[in-house]
Design a protein around this motif. Structure first.
Motif, PDB file in Angstrom:
ATOM      1  N   ASP A  73       8.402  11.680  -8.981  1.00 29.64           N
ATOM      2  CA  ASP A  73       8.748  11.714 -10.403  1.00 29.64           C
ATOM      3  C   ASP A  73       9.577  10.502 -10.815  1.00 29.64           C
ATOM      4  OD1 ASP A  73       7.452  14.115 -10.917  1.00 29.64           O
ATOM      5  OD2 ASP A  73       9.215  15.310 -10.363  1.00 29.64           O
ATOM      6  N   ASP A  74      10.341   9.946  -9.876  1.00 27.58           N
ATOM      7  CA  ASP A  74      11.222   8.815 -10.165  1.00 27.58           C
ATOM      8  C   ASP A  74      10.798   7.605  -9.319  1.00 27.58           C
ATOM      9  OD1 ASP A  74      13.242   7.220 -11.046  1.00 27.58           O
ATOM     10  OD2 ASP A  74      14.865   8.369 -10.124  1.00 27.58           O
ATOM     11  N   PRO A  75       9.780   6.857  -9.767  1.00 29.06           N
ATOM     12  CA  PRO A  75       9.281   5.745  -8.947  1.00 29.06           C
ATOM     13  C   PRO A  75      10.274   4.599  -8.772  1.00 29.06           C
ATOM     14  CG  PRO A  75       8.114   5.852 -11.047  1.00 29.06           C
ATOM     15  CD  PRO A  75       9.000   7.048 -10.982  1.00 29.06           C
ATOM     16  N   ASP A  76      11.292   4.534  -9.617  1.00 31.71           N
ATOM     17  CA  ASP A  76      12.283   3.469  -9.475  1.00 31.71           C
ATOM     18  C   ASP A  76      13.161   3.662  -8.242  1.00 31.71           C
ATOM     19  OD1 ASP A  76      11.362   2.257 -11.782  1.00 31.71           O
ATOM     20  OD2 ASP A  76      12.758   3.371 -13.067  1.00 31.71           O
ATOM     21  N   GLN A  77      13.216   4.873  -7.714  1.00 34.92           N
ATOM     22  CA  GLN A  77      14.040   5.178  -6.541  1.00 34.92           C
ATOM     23  C   GLN A  77      13.323   4.908  -5.213  1.00 34.92           C
ATOM     24  OE1 GLN A  77      17.265   6.378  -6.332  1.00 34.92           O
ATOM     25  NE2 GLN A  77      17.472   6.026  -8.526  1.00 34.92           N
ATOM     26  N   VAL A  78      12.069   4.521  -5.263  1.00 36.16           N
ATOM     27  CA  VAL A  78      11.307   4.263  -4.032  1.00 36.16           C
ATOM     28  C   VAL A  78      11.762   2.947  -3.419  1.00 36.16           C
ATOM     29  CG1 VAL A  78       9.012   3.803  -3.099  1.00 36.16           C
ATOM     30  CG2 VAL A  78       9.310   5.576  -4.819  1.00 36.16           C
ATOM     31  N   GLU A  79      12.181   3.016  -2.150  1.00 34.21           N
ATOM     32  CA  GLU A  79      12.612   1.831  -1.413  1.00 34.21           C
ATOM     33  C   GLU A  79      11.876   1.788  -0.082  1.00 34.21           C
ATOM     34  OE1 GLU A  79      16.818   1.429  -0.902  1.00 34.21           O
ATOM     35  OE2 GLU A  79      17.206   2.282  -2.876  1.00 34.21           O
ATOM     36  N   ILE A  80      11.358   0.624   0.252  1.00 33.30           N
ATOM     37  CA  ILE A  80      10.625   0.460   1.502  1.00 33.30           C
ATOM     38  C   ILE A  80      11.213  -0.724   2.254  1.00 33.30           C
ATOM     39  CG2 ILE A  80       8.387  -0.052   2.529  1.00 33.30           C
ATOM     40  CD1 ILE A  80       7.159   1.225  -0.006  1.00 33.30           C
ATOM     41  N   THR A  81      11.530  -0.504   3.526  1.00 28.52           N
ATOM     42  CA  THR A  81      11.993  -1.591   4.384  1.00 28.52           C
ATOM     43  C   THR A  81      11.009  -1.729   5.539  1.00 28.52           C
ATOM     44  OG1 THR A  81      13.438  -0.090   5.618  1.00 28.52           O
ATOM     45  CG2 THR A  81      14.421  -1.300   3.793  1.00 28.52           C
ATOM     46  N   LYS A  82      10.825  -2.956   5.978  1.00 26.23           N
ATOM     47  CA  LYS A  82       9.858  -3.260   7.036  1.00 26.23           C
ATOM     48  C   LYS A  82      10.572  -3.932   8.194  1.00 26.23           C
ATOM     49  CE  LYS A  82       5.793  -6.142   7.801  1.00 26.23           C
ATOM     50  NZ  LYS A  82       4.870  -7.087   7.161  1.00 26.23           N
ATOM     51  N   GLU A  83      10.243  -3.478   9.402  1.00 24.84           N
ATOM     52  CA  GLU A  83      10.804  -4.074  10.607  1.00 24.84           C
ATOM     53  C   GLU A  83       9.648  -4.283  11.586  1.00 24.84           C
ATOM     54  OE1 GLU A  83      13.925  -2.921  14.145  1.00 24.84           O
ATOM     55  OE2 GLU A  83      14.004  -1.828  12.269  1.00 24.84           O
ATOM     56  N   GLU A  84       9.500  -5.493  12.076  1.00 29.71           N
ATOM     57  CA  GLU A  84       8.415  -5.807  13.002  1.00 29.71           C
ATOM     58  C   GLU A  84       8.951  -5.888  14.424  1.00 29.71           C
ATOM     59  OE1 GLU A  84       5.874  -9.022  11.912  1.00 29.71           O
ATOM     60  OE2 GLU A  84       6.044  -8.563   9.775  1.00 29.71           O
ATOM     61  N   LYS A  85       8.244  -5.216  15.331  1.00 32.28           N
ATOM     62  CA  LYS A  85       8.603  -5.224  16.748  1.00 32.28           C
ATOM     63  C   LYS A  85       7.343  -5.533  17.546  1.00 32.28           C
ATOM     64  CE  LYS A  85      12.162  -1.708  16.199  1.00 32.28           C
ATOM     65  NZ  LYS A  85      12.624  -0.369  16.567  1.00 32.28           N
ATOM     66  N   GLY A  86       7.059  -6.788  17.739  1.00 33.49           N
ATOM     67  CA  GLY A  86       5.852  -7.180  18.460  1.00 33.49           C
ATOM     68  C   GLY A  86       4.606  -6.828  17.669  1.00 33.49           C
ATOM     69  N   ASP A  87       3.761  -5.964  18.245  1.00 32.99           N
ATOM     70  CA  ASP A  87       2.549  -5.544  17.547  1.00 32.99           C
ATOM     71  C   ASP A  87       2.750  -4.225  16.814  1.00 32.99           C
ATOM     72  OD1 ASP A  87       2.696  -3.915  19.752  1.00 32.99           O
ATOM     73  OD2 ASP A  87       0.557  -3.970  20.193  1.00 32.99           O
TER      74      ASP A  87
ATOM     75  N   LEU B   2       0.834  -1.198   0.000  1.00 34.45           N
ATOM     76  CA  LEU B   2       0.000   0.000   0.000  1.00 34.45           C
ATOM     77  C   LEU B   2       0.870   1.250   0.000  1.00 34.45           C
ATOM     78  CD1 LEU B   2      -2.725   1.481   0.313  1.00 34.45           C
ATOM     79  CD2 LEU B   2      -2.500   1.126   2.780  1.00 34.45           C
ATOM     80  N   LEU B   3       1.886   1.275   0.848  1.00 36.46           N
ATOM     81  CA  LEU B   3       2.796   2.418   0.902  1.00 36.46           C
ATOM     82  C   LEU B   3       3.538   2.583  -0.412  1.00 36.46           C
ATOM     83  CD1 LEU B   3       4.181   4.717   2.411  1.00 36.46           C
ATOM     84  CD2 LEU B   3       5.778   3.032   3.342  1.00 36.46           C
ATOM     85  N   GLU B   4       3.956   1.474  -1.009  1.00 34.44           N
ATOM     86  CA  GLU B   4       4.670   1.528  -2.285  1.00 34.44           C
ATOM     87  C   GLU B   4       3.808   2.152  -3.378  1.00 34.44           C
ATOM     88  OE1 GLU B   4       6.823  -1.494  -5.479  1.00 34.44           O
ATOM     89  OE2 GLU B   4       6.073  -2.276  -3.590  1.00 34.44           O
ATOM     90  N   VAL B   5       2.565   1.745  -3.457  1.00 30.68           N
ATOM     91  CA  VAL B   5       1.663   2.279  -4.479  1.00 30.68           C
ATOM     92  C   VAL B   5       1.448   3.779  -4.270  1.00 30.68           C
ATOM     93  CG1 VAL B   5      -0.716   2.220  -5.327  1.00 30.68           C
ATOM     94  CG2 VAL B   5       0.518   0.098  -4.942  1.00 30.68           C
ATOM     95  N   MET B   6       1.220   4.181  -3.020  1.00 31.68           N
ATOM     96  CA  MET B   6       0.994   5.603  -2.737  1.00 31.68           C
ATOM     97  C   MET B   6       2.237   6.433  -3.025  1.00 31.68           C
ATOM     98  SD  MET B   6      -1.445   5.681   0.651  1.00 31.68           S
ATOM     99  CE  MET B   6      -0.264   4.886   1.731  1.00 31.68           C
ATOM    100  N   ALA B   7       3.400   5.944  -2.598  1.00 30.20           N
ATOM    101  CA  ALA B   7       4.639   6.706  -2.776  1.00 30.20           C
ATOM    102  C   ALA B   7       5.009   6.826  -4.250  1.00 30.20           C
ATOM    103  CB  ALA B   7       5.773   6.045  -1.997  1.00 30.20           C
ATOM    104  N   LYS B   8       4.870   5.739  -5.002  1.00 26.63           N
ATOM    105  CA  LYS B   8       5.222   5.783  -6.418  1.00 26.63           C
ATOM    106  C   LYS B   8       4.316   6.704  -7.211  1.00 26.63           C
ATOM    107  CE  LYS B   8       7.746   1.490  -6.928  1.00 26.63           C
ATOM    108  NZ  LYS B   8       7.888   0.238  -7.653  1.00 26.63           N
ATOM    109  N   SER B   9       3.081   6.884  -6.747  1.00 20.90           N
ATOM    110  CA  SER B   9       2.180   7.795  -7.451  1.00 20.90           C
ATOM    111  C   SER B   9       2.507   9.255  -7.161  1.00 20.90           C
ATOM    112  CB  SER B   9       0.730   7.501  -7.079  1.00 20.90           C
ATOM    113  OG  SER B   9       0.490   7.839  -5.744  1.00 20.90           O
ATOM    114  N   LEU B  10       3.249   9.524  -6.105  1.00 21.96           N
ATOM    115  CA  LEU B  10       3.588  10.891  -5.733  1.00 21.96           C
ATOM    116  C   LEU B  10       4.868  11.408  -6.379  1.00 21.96           C
ATOM    117  CD1 LEU B  10       2.842  10.757  -1.907  1.00 21.96           C
ATOM    118  CD2 LEU B  10       1.546  12.004  -3.626  1.00 21.96           C
TER     119      LEU B  10
END
Length: 75
Positions: A14-28, A4-12
């Motif tokens: 000019d250079d969607p190839d530079q969008v990078e998302i990392t996920k880290e889980e800490k409990g809840d 979801l974040l990737e889709v929103m960020a890439k639509s905002l």
């Protein structure tokens, strides 16, 4: 949620190839880190942080159904 974040960020930006998302889980809690090109940083943050706030609100709404908390780091 990262999709979801990737889709929103890439639509905002000019250079969607530079969008990078990392996920880290800490409990809840899920920490999502968003990295975009330097020239697109203002487009993701918005005037007075309005777009960044809206992104966080949408992510929190999506996380509510999974009973999670989401933190969005933009950098």
């Amino acid at each position: 949620m990262e999709k979801l974040l990737e889709v929103m960020a890439k639509s905002l930006v000019d250079d969607p190839d530079q969008v990078e998302i990392t996920k880290e889980e800490k409990g809840d809690m899920v920490v999502l880190s968003l990295k975009v090109a330097e020239s697109d940083m203002g487009k993701v943050i918005g005037k007075s942080g309005r777009i960044a706030k809206a992104l966080r609100q949408v992510l929190n709404a999506a996380a509510t159904r999974d009973k999670l908390k989401v933190v969005l780091d933009i950098g």
